[in-house]
Write a protein that holds these residues in place. Structure first.
Motif: not given
Length: 66
Positions: A35-37, A40-44
């Motif tokens: 979930l954290m990954l 982070v991918a969405i934010v990037i």
């Protein structure tokens, strides 16, 4: 020898029959990391998209002014 095997099997059985035995935090931890990954991918991706548009506009303005 057989007696040792029977005692060993009994110990394993008693261990596995305990409440909560065999349950691991590994699965929950793996899900949390996934979930954290994903976040982070969405934010990037969002940052690159927004920043890319702004940089494109900035460079286009600089090219026009030249």
């Amino acid at each position: 020898m057989t007696h040792l095997m029977i005692r060993g099997a009994a110990r394993v059985r008693s261990f596995l029959e305990r409440p909560g035995a065999g349950r691991s935090e590994r699965g929950a931890t793996a899900v949390e990391y996934a979930l954290m990954l994903g976040l982070v991918a969405i934010v990037i991706i969002a940052s690159v998209t927004i920043l890319g548009r702004n940089l494109s506009t900035l460079f286009r303005a600089a090219a026009v002014s030249l």
